[in-house]
Enzyme design. Structure first.
Site, PDB file in Angstrom:
ATOM      1  NE  ARG A 642     -14.466   5.387 -35.146  1.00 15.33           N
ATOM      2  CZ  ARG A 642     -15.656   5.695 -34.671  1.00 15.33           C
ATOM      3  NH1 ARG A 642     -15.787   6.663 -33.799  1.00 15.33           N
ATOM      4  NH2 ARG A 642     -16.721   5.035 -35.056  1.00 15.33           N
ATOM      5  CG  ASN A 645      -3.890   6.531 -40.782  1.00 11.75           C
ATOM      6  OD1 ASN A 645      -3.775   5.412 -41.290  1.00 11.75           O
ATOM      7  ND2 ASN A 645      -3.411   7.626 -41.347  1.00 11.75           N
ATOM      8  CB  THR A 648      -0.186   6.566 -38.893  1.00 14.20           C
ATOM      9  OG1 THR A 648      -1.575   6.777 -38.666  1.00 14.20           O
ATOM     10  CG2 THR A 648       0.237   7.276 -40.160  1.00 14.20           C
ATOM     11  CD  GLN A 652       3.268   6.155 -32.998  1.00 14.47           C
ATOM     12  OE1 GLN A 652       3.517   6.171 -31.806  1.00 14.47           O
ATOM     13  NE2 GLN A 652       4.078   6.682 -33.880  1.00 14.47           N
ATOM     14  CE  LYS A 715     -10.463   2.669 -23.956  1.00 12.28           C
ATOM     15  NZ  LYS A 715     -10.389   1.264 -23.512  1.00 12.28           N
ATOM     16  N   GLY A 718       0.329   5.701 -28.691  1.00 12.48           N
ATOM     17  CA  GLY A 718       1.764   5.944 -28.829  1.00 12.48           C
ATOM     18  C   GLY A 718       2.602   5.100 -27.885  1.00 12.48           C
ATOM     19  CD  GLU A 719       2.925   7.173 -24.039  1.00 12.67           C
ATOM     20  OE1 GLU A 719       2.521   8.278 -24.349  1.00 12.67           O
ATOM     21  OE2 GLU A 719       4.024   7.004 -23.533  1.00 12.67           O
TER      22      GLU A 719
END
Ligand SMILES: Cc1cc2nc3c(=O)[nH]c(=O)nc-3n(C[C@H](O)[C@H](O)[C@H](O)COP(=O)(O)OP(=O)(O)OC[C@H]3O[C@@H](n4cnc5c(N)ncnc54)[C@H](O)[C@@H]3O)c2cc1C
Ligand code: SF4
Lengths: 753, 338
Positions: A642, A645, A648, A652, A715, A718-719
């Site tokens: 899910r 946001n 944002t 990322q 999940k 960022g990467e």
């Protein structure tokens, strides 16, 4: 995690899942957000570290005479005159440290890497300290050093002690060598990625404020205040409540702020010794002395049937580490997590070299290994004359063959499908060099990406006051990712409040415990902890409401009510509702507080593997004659559970893709092996992509909710944005030119070949 | 950074006086000097700020039909001035290819001429460098030398001059106007920057307390047939690996004049009048351009990391001359290598 507290399926999220602007956006753009080096204290002193300029050796003498004479200099610390510090390696371990002997600043006369701090000049002003630092003369006896990975690969070894949290390569399955040898189609090559430094915009900094009586407040640039807190209290023998670490804002870190860096040690040491506040900020040059993504040489051997079905998969990697720590990351396992094969040999080795220990950098390990396998798969596609996407789809693993488990969710195929459609992949001519405009060859390439979906234990507190305001807090960090905003959304939804009624707090060691922000686990973990704490507040509120005389909520549980618009509403009869403040007033409680811990569910971890996935599509234009590559289009389709946001989240992914572009085309920390020193230690010569290098980046999120992982179904992302990007660009350059590039970055001379 | 005195000069006479100490430095935009001070490469005793000297910030036509650009005119202003974009588009293009908008807003014409090499050893006082510390050796010779010289280097120094603007000025045969305690003089552009020889610490032929007052462009600006081609590691904000300023005058008989200057390959913008002469009287063909490139790069030598520059420069010269012959590229800001 009790099931009763999970999100009721029929209560739609109001804020979670919606694009929301950053709650701290205004503070950031108006300068109101303060970073570690921006906190002040009366009589603040300034510390500047003096670096060693040789890669290995012993300090004979440090001449501080001229430096001490500079007006304003208070003290110069060296290994010879520093206050007593512990010797045991254990005292210097931090939560993220790899196996080995952590670097102990100013401990003794040994020089372990070029740039190592060997003295700290403390002065009344920054310029006095800076000037004096330039006058310190370090007389050292150099010993032979080695920094060349290629030349020392013969010395590669399997790290004897595994790094916590890093899955080592699995045992060999089947007979990879034999299967490779008999395979009708064989691909065997090496894929080399150079070292990179993180270069966040904000340099590392610590402001240690002397509060008197052995007490300190420390503002640190760190991805997790608890890590700094434990590090300081451990080394300097302080009680937990003597040290308060704060890190409200972090100007990017990308992994460089996971471990406490040496400026923290130096600032705290000087503050405790001088009983005055001290700030130490690293220069951009010194930012090249605190860890980096390690140069890695991948070898891949793929054996396949004539139709491209994999029969043998071998992937080994050799990476650099320091002489004192065995830094490890997951490089090779991704190949088998992506592709199904019966005969699999994976292997990962290190070479000890005289540079600082590498450190985690955005998706540590993944883009290195994925660049190799996703380039090799492209080569296989061309060897068997199959569309590269089709070839991948045909070989995708649908279970985790390494651990022998199903995936909790796996939308990799869907990411490929949606990404391909958005990009227009079906219109791609197979043959390289088939698209051209003017002097430019045009190429389309793709690659997949993968990253583990993780959760780590986080505790959060929620406190609702009678004025309808909710404060939530956990000691995690917001390293620019949007954690404040995400926690605000999650909390607002859990109690049916507007986001304006919620204040999220983080980056404070007095908040409930949380590990470093890293691994893309924060939304899944901190978000869940906040959600659980808020639902517990909701439960308490409902309890108060139930006990009111004539309550419409008598005999109800959380399943029977909804929290919306600041009210508790009876589901069966929405006309029966009470505002949260009414409930609290009636119950005579000024506030309702709760603390909850979110942890990964061990049963679920045992049963399922969880990963995020992506499919990256790139279009390049290559002026072949000059070697100039222009990136014109990128589509990154991401399946990451899910999306809390989308606004944002998109940022990322864009950031991750730009990182990937840097890895593909620009970034390289250049070592002079004779000096054992990184030479391009500034932003004029260490090239990150400029705006002119970045095309339109189209980000798609594939619908996916993974409720096995956590109640939010999240999940993390960022990467994942970086992981497949370099390979996609390399494959596009091949499609444009017919030239296969296996060495990153793909600079002009490599493109010209 | 060391401690230094700061004075602002309000006349050239005052500036000469204030800068008499050999350790004093003029400062204009400061975009290069301050960086070097932060790295302890420059440790001036005193900064003499010349940025408010009167009369050095004009862009004016000269009596002979050329253009005079004051030493304090910023790179941004020069790049968009109508006199420059109309008559010297190659110069405008070179200016816009340099640095970033923020830097160009501060960088001055005089300072651009005197900016120092980007050799990483020069910038790092912990390493040997003959230019920074004569006699300490050349770190780059057997080190990281990807952005180093292939022409005109010596065993003492293989650094390059990093400017873009100067490459165009070399091709245009600009003249540098200077003033000093002993009066005014002019220096032909080709004589302004030096080759390293055994004195790599000297970048130019300017004397210590001399001030650049202006750069003068001759009337011929090659507005119709010129280009500035810059090849670098990213599409903006990187120094040239190789750059080419190419200008042609064409008539019925083919090429009547050719100017080709190279950046990123030598201690100074590189020109070779004999190579240019090979083009005169020729039709503007690829074969002719190749011959010119061969001659220009005669004797080029790599040092390992920069070996690729020789072939790259060759291809870049041919491309730039092809572009110039086809007509000055329309968009000077387009980063596309058309
Ligand atoms: C990150 C970065 C990237 C850059 N990229 C590029 C690029 O791609 N291409 C490019 O061409 N340039 C580039 N530059 C360099 C930039 O163009 C120069 O720094 C600038 O032109 C210098 O001008 P200034 O006025 O700031 O000089 P200053 O820094 O003020 O002075 C430089 C030197 O010139 C002397 N000086 C200045 N004016 C005079 C004068 N009138 N008379 C006598 N001496 C004088 C000073 O004493 C000093 O020694 C870059 C710079 C940076 C920092
Ligand atoms: S090339 Fe020149 S500037 Fe660079 S190290 Fe050698 S001497 Fe110094």
């Amino acid at each position: 995690m009790s099931a009763a507290l999970e999100v009721p399926a029929d209560r739609p999220f109001r804020h979670v899942g919606q694009p929301r602007s950053r709650v701290d956006g205004r503070l950031k753009v108006t300068g109101g957000a303060r970073y570690a080096a921006e906190f002040d204290a009366p009589n603040l002193l300034h510390g500047v570290a003096v670096p060693a300029s040789i890669a290995r050796g012993r300090i004979r003498r440090i001449d501080t005479e001229a430096a001490v004479a500079v007006p304003g200099v208070v003290h110069i610390y060296t290994h010879g005159n520093r206050p007593p510090i512990p010797a045991s390696d254990q005292d210097y371990q931090d939560a993220v440290a790899p196996p080995g002997k952590p670097f102990r600043p100013l401990f003794n006369d040994q020089i372990l890497f070029s740039g190592q701090p060997v003295a700290l000049v403390v002065a009344e002003t920054l310029d006095a300290a800076t000037y004096a630092a330039s006058l310190v003369r370090v007389d050292a006896e150099a010993e032979p050093h080695e920094t060349n990975l290629e030349r020392n690969r013969f010395a590669a070894y399997v790290p004897p002690e595994k790094r916590s949290g890093i899955a080592p390569p699995p045992e060999t399955r089947g007979f990879p060598d034999a299967a490779f040898n008999v395979a009708p189609v064989q691909i065997r090559n090496e894929y080399h990625v150079e070292s990179e430094h993180h270069n966040p915009m904000e340099p590392h900094a610590s402001t240690a404020i002397w509060e008197g009586d052995g007490r300190l407040t420390v503002y640190d640039k760190i991805q997790g205040v608890m890590n700094s807190h434990a590090y300081i209290t451990g080394i300097f023998g302080l009680d937990a409540d003597q040290v308060h670490v704060l890190s409200p804002f972090v100007g990017g870190a990308f992994g460089s702020g996971l471990r406490p860096q040496y400026q923290l040690f130096l600032a705290v040491m000087a503050t405790l010794d001088l009983k005055r506040s001290v700030r130490v900020v690293l220069s951009r040059e010194q930012m090249f002395t605190i860890g980096y993504r390690p140069e890695t040489i991948n070898s891949i051997a793929l054996g396949a049937n004539a139709d491209g079905t994999l029969r043998a998969l071998k992937h080994s990697a050799i990476a650099r580490t320091s002489t004192f720590e065995d830094y490890q990351e997951v490089v090779v396992n991704w190949s088998n997590l992506l592709y199904r094969c019966e005969n699999v040999g994976l292997d990962y080795k290190l070479v000890k070299l005289d540079t600082d220990t590498p450190c985690d950098m955005r998706a540590p390990g993944a883009p290195l290994g994925v660049f190799a396998i996703e380039t090799a798969m492209d080569e296989l596609a061309y060897a068997v004359k199959r569309d590269p996407l089709e070839l991948r789809t045909q070989n995708f693993a649908d279970t985790d063959e390494i651990e022998g488990k199903p995936f909790s969710t796996r939308s990799l195929r869907e990411a490929c499908r949606q990404g391909a459609e958005k990009f227009g992949w079906s219109g791609r001519p197979f043959e390289p060099r088939s698209m051209r405009e003017g002097k430019e060859l045009i190429g389309w390439g793709m690659a997949t990406g993968i990253w583990e979906a993780m959760m780590t234990p986080h505790t959060a507190r929620a406190c609702l006051t009678a004025d309808g305001k909710l404060e939530v807090g956990t000691a995690t960090a917001d390293i620019g990712t949007g954690t404040y905003t995400m926690l605000t959304q999650v909390a607002a939804d859990a109690l049916g409040l507007p986001m304006e009624a919620v204040t999220a707090r983080l980056g404070d060691s007095r908040l409930p415990k949380a590990p470093v922000e890293g691994g893309s686990w924060t939304t899944a973990s901190a978000g869940t902890a906040v959600h659980l704490a808020c639902r517990k507040v909701a439960d308490t509120l409902l309890g108060h409401a139930r006990r009111m005389p004539g309550s419409p909520f008598a005999n109800t549980s959380l399943d029977h009510v909804t929290f919306a618009d600041g009210r508790i509403v009876l589901r069966a009869d929405p006309s029966k509702a009470m505002t949260l403040t009414e409930v609290m007033q009636a119950a005579g409680v000024p506030q309702v507080e709760a603390e909850e811990t979110a942890e990964p569910d061990p049963a679920m971890k045992q049963q399922f593997s969880s990963y995020t996935h992506s499919a990256v599509f790139a279009e390049v234009r290559v002026d072949e004659q000059l070697g100039v590559v222009r990136l014109t289009r990128i589509v990154s389709a991401v399946a990451a559970g899910r999306i809390v946001n989308p606004k944002t989240a998109r940022s990322q992914i864009i950031g991750g893709v730009v990182f990937g572009v840097g890895m593909a085309l620009h970034e390289e920390s250049m070592l002079d092996h004779r000096l054992g020193r990184f030479m391009n230690h500034n932003l004029a010569e260490y090239h990150v992509p400029s705006a002119a290098d970045i095309p339109d980046i189209d980000v798609l999120f594939v619908d996916e909710v993974d409720e096995r992982l956590n109640p939010l179904g999240v999940k993390g992302l960022g990467e994942i944005g970086i992981v497949g990007t370099a390979a996609a660009i390399g494959n596009a350059i091949f499609h444009a030119t017919g030239k296969r590039l296996r060495h990153l970055p793909m600079t002009l001379e490599r493109v010209r070949g | 950074m060391n401690r230094f005195a700061y004075v602002r000069a309000d006349s050239t006479a005052a500036a000469f006086r204030d800068a008499a100490d050999p350790a004093a430095r003029f400062i204009a935009g400061g975009t290069n000097l301050l960086d070097l001070m932060k790295y302890d490469v420059e440790r001036p005793s005193r900064l003499v700020d010349i940025s408010r000297l009167p009369g050095l910030d004009g862009i004016e036509p000269t009596a002979s039909g050329g253009l005079r650009i004051g030493a304090l005119v910023t790179n941004s202003r020069a790049a968009v001035a109508a006199e420059v974009t109309e008559h010297y588009p190659m110069l405008a293009s070179a200016l816009l290819a340099g640095a970033s908008p923020q830097l160009r807003n501060a960088a001055t014409t005089g300072g651009n001429l005197l900016q120092r090499t980007r050799c990483m050893y020069f910038y790092d006082p912990a390493t040997p460098c003959n230019k920074r510390q004569p006699g300490s050796g050349c770190g780059a010779l057997d080190g990281v030398n990807r952005n180093h010289a292939i022409l005109g280097a010596s065993e003492h120094c293989i650094a390059t001059h990093p400017s873009d603007m100067c490459v165009a000025l070399a091709a245009l045969e600009a003249v540098v106007h200077v003033t000093g305690p002993n009066g005014d003089r002019t220096i032909a552009f080709a004589d302004f920057h030096r080759l390293p020889g055994d004195e790599p610490q000297r970048d130019t032929t300017l004397a210590h307390s001399e001030i650049i007052t202006a750069v003068e462009l001759p009337p011929q600006g090659y507005a119709g047939h010129s280009t500035y081609l810059k090849l670098r590691d990213r599409h903006s904000y990187a120094f040239a690996l190789v750059s080419v300023a190419a200008a042609l005058a064409l008539d019925a008989g083919g090429i009547s004049t050719a100017r080709v200057a190279l950046g990123g390959v030598a201690h100074k913008p590189w020109r070779d009048p004999q190579a240019e002469a090979l083009l005169v009287g020729q039709a503007p063909t690829e074969a002719a351009f190749r011959r010119c490139a061969d001659a220009l790069l005669h004797g080029a030598q790599g040092h390992g990391g920069n070996d690729f520059k020789i072939a790259l420069a060759h291809d870049a010269i041919v491309r730039a001359l092809t572009q110039a012959a086809a007509g000055t590229p329309q968009s000077q800001t387009d980063k596309r290598i058309a």
